[in-house]
Scaffold this motif. Sequence first.
Motif, mmCIF file in Angstrom:
data_model
loop_
_atom_site.group_PDB
_atom_site.id
_atom_site.type_symbol
_atom_site.label_atom_id
_atom_site.label_comp_id
_atom_site.label_asym_id
_atom_site.label_seq_id
_atom_site.Cartn_x
_atom_site.Cartn_y
_atom_site.Cartn_z
ATOM 1 N N MET A 82 -4.922 25.686 6.776
ATOM 2 C CA MET A 82 -5.032 26.803 5.419
ATOM 3 C C MET A 82 -5.607 25.980 4.362
ATOM 4 S SD MET A 82 -0.940 28.481 5.681
ATOM 5 C CE MET A 82 -1.575 29.411 4.136
ATOM 6 N N ASN A 83 -5.401 24.650 4.235
ATOM 7 C CA ASN A 83 -5.932 23.777 3.023
ATOM 8 C C ASN A 83 -6.377 22.616 3.487
ATOM 9 O OD1 ASN A 83 -4.834 25.791 0.789
ATOM 10 N ND2 ASN A 83 -2.952 25.189 1.761
ATOM 11 N N PRO A 142 -9.622 19.133 12.007
ATOM 12 C CA PRO A 142 -10.774 18.737 11.123
ATOM 13 C C PRO A 142 -10.266 17.504 10.112
ATOM 14 C CG PRO A 142 -10.760 21.278 11.347
ATOM 15 C CD PRO A 142 -9.311 20.614 11.796
ATOM 16 N N SER A 143 -11.062 16.653 10.355
ATOM 17 C CA SER A 143 -10.906 15.430 9.291
ATOM 18 C C SER A 143 -11.965 14.702 9.284
ATOM 19 C CB SER A 143 -9.637 14.712 9.741
ATOM 20 O OG SER A 143 -9.874 14.044 10.868
ATOM 21 N N PHE A 144 -12.224 13.646 8.006
ATOM 22 C CA PHE A 144 -13.297 12.592 8.158
ATOM 23 C C PHE A 144 -12.989 11.696 7.151
ATOM 24 C CE2 PHE A 144 -14.524 16.078 5.144
ATOM 25 C CZ PHE A 144 -15.028 15.343 4.071
ATOM 26 N N TYR A 145 -13.751 10.432 7.229
ATOM 27 C CA TYR A 145 -13.359 9.346 6.292
ATOM 28 C C TYR A 145 -14.238 9.381 5.159
ATOM 29 C CZ TYR A 145 -13.635 4.330 5.253
ATOM 30 O OH TYR A 145 -13.639 3.230 4.472
ATOM 31 N N ILE A 202 0.823 -1.012 -0.017
ATOM 32 C CA ILE A 202 0.176 0.052 0.102
ATOM 33 C C ILE A 202 0.899 1.359 0.097
ATOM 34 C CG2 ILE A 202 -1.783 1.279 1.163
ATOM 35 C CD1 ILE A 202 -2.786 -1.313 -0.049
ATOM 36 N N LYS A 203 0.554 2.009 -0.960
ATOM 37 C CA LYS A 203 1.186 3.396 -1.018
ATOM 38 C C LYS A 203 0.328 4.387 -0.780
ATOM 39 C CE LYS A 203 3.617 6.323 -4.596
ATOM 40 N NZ LYS A 203 4.198 6.468 -5.983
ATOM 41 N N SER A 204 0.900 5.419 0.100
ATOM 42 C CA SER A 204 -0.079 6.584 0.571
ATOM 43 C C SER A 204 0.383 7.770 -0.513
ATOM 44 C CB SER A 204 0.196 6.928 2.023
ATOM 45 O OG SER A 204 -0.672 7.903 2.397
ATOM 46 N N ILE A 205 -0.712 8.450 -0.749
ATOM 47 C CA ILE A 205 -0.470 9.542 -1.672
ATOM 48 C C ILE A 205 -1.606 10.747 -0.866
ATOM 49 C CG2 ILE A 205 -1.127 10.735 -3.823
ATOM 50 C CD1 ILE A 205 -0.663 7.936 -5.030
ATOM 51 N N LYS A 206 -0.965 12.165 -0.992
ATOM 52 C CA LYS A 206 -1.553 12.992 -0.369
ATOM 53 C C LYS A 206 -1.597 14.268 -1.315
ATOM 54 C CE LYS A 206 -1.894 15.799 3.935
ATOM 55 N NZ LYS A 206 -1.087 16.031 5.316
ATOM 56 N N VAL A 207 -2.910 14.797 -1.615
ATOM 57 C CA VAL A 207 -3.049 15.681 -2.534
ATOM 58 C C VAL A 207 -3.826 17.008 -2.143
ATOM 59 C CG1 VAL A 207 -3.632 16.429 -4.965
ATOM 60 C CG2 VAL A 207 -2.672 14.160 -4.563
ATOM 61 N N MET A 208 -3.523 18.295 -2.308
ATOM 62 C CA MET A 208 -4.367 19.312 -1.807
ATOM 63 C C MET A 208 -5.452 19.536 -2.729
ATOM 64 S SD MET A 208 -2.900 23.087 -1.370
ATOM 65 C CE MET A 208 -3.448 23.987 -2.936
ATOM 66 N N ASN A 221 -16.597 27.930 -2.113
ATOM 67 C CA ASN A 221 -16.975 28.350 -0.761
ATOM 68 C C ASN A 221 -18.135 27.321 -0.338
ATOM 69 O OD1 ASN A 221 -15.429 30.364 -0.480
ATOM 70 N ND2 ASN A 221 -16.879 31.916 -1.546
ATOM 71 N N LYS A 222 -19.112 26.929 -1.271
ATOM 72 C CA LYS A 222 -20.235 25.889 -0.879
ATOM 73 C C LYS A 222 -19.421 24.715 -0.146
ATOM 74 C CE LYS A 222 -24.047 27.650 -3.773
ATOM 75 N NZ LYS A 222 -24.860 27.274 -4.603
ATOM 76 N N GLN A 223 -18.450 23.997 -1.131
ATOM 77 C CA GLN A 223 -17.680 22.883 -0.754
ATOM 78 C C GLN A 223 -17.009 22.968 0.390
ATOM 79 O OE1 GLN A 223 -15.536 22.609 -4.366
ATOM 80 N NE2 GLN A 223 -17.129 20.898 -5.177
ATOM 81 N N LYS A 224 -16.471 24.074 0.760
ATOM 82 C CA LYS A 224 -15.646 24.601 2.100
ATOM 83 C C LYS A 224 -16.859 24.112 3.291
ATOM 84 C CE LYS A 224 -11.847 27.409 0.097
ATOM 85 N NZ LYS A 224 -11.368 28.695 0.367
#
Length: 243
Positions: free
Chosen positions: A168-169, A109-112, A2-8, A13-16
Amino acid sequence: MIKSIKVMLVPNNKQKTKLFQYANTARFAYNWGLARENENHKLGNKFLSDNDLRKEFTQLKKTEGYRWLNDVSNNVTKQAIKDACDSYKKFFKGYSQYPRFKSKRKSKPSFYQDNCKIKLTNTHIKVEGFSSSKKKNKQKLNWIRLAESGRIPTDVKYSNPRISFDGMNWWISIGIEDNSVIQEPSNNGVGIDLGVKDLAICSDRDNPYKNINKTSKIKKIEKKRRRLQRQISHCGRIVVVSS
């Protein structure tokens, strides 16, 4: 493997607003599950499984004061409760410290996202449940633009997708199956024996690597260094004469 990838992510504004709603709901579900485990433990009962807690949480969502929980994908709260149970298990097995409640001000803040329902293109990620409408203009709310195009493969199996905010992101962190072939070593390796007389003796050659500290040149340099150090030491002495 398993390889982990992180992308911004680049949400509008509605999605935020939706992202923060999902993260806050996940935090609430985690804290609720942890509180139930604490309450159950104080009563001297056995550990509550995440399956039992999820059933109880489903009933909670039907009550008048908690109907707002239905505005978020069920998979988000299910995983948050499972995370709380896992934290509780790890503590009692001695793997971690006692789990703390997540603070709205201090926690990240995070979620699955469900690994079977998540969808990715070269440029966008689809978040489950942002909009249930089938109209195209409403469906656009579900698709968040990726800051890097083509970074995440679209034809692989995903694992443990998590969306988080770093202050920030927003970011998507996801595991993918990496089936790339690991190249076998071209030889059997080299055995090295370190010594005093010789610096090293290697199994792939007949002659040892000589220790340069044993050469006459280095010995002369060392002898000169000791002589100069004695001269400096003599110069640095201070003679004190008593009156």
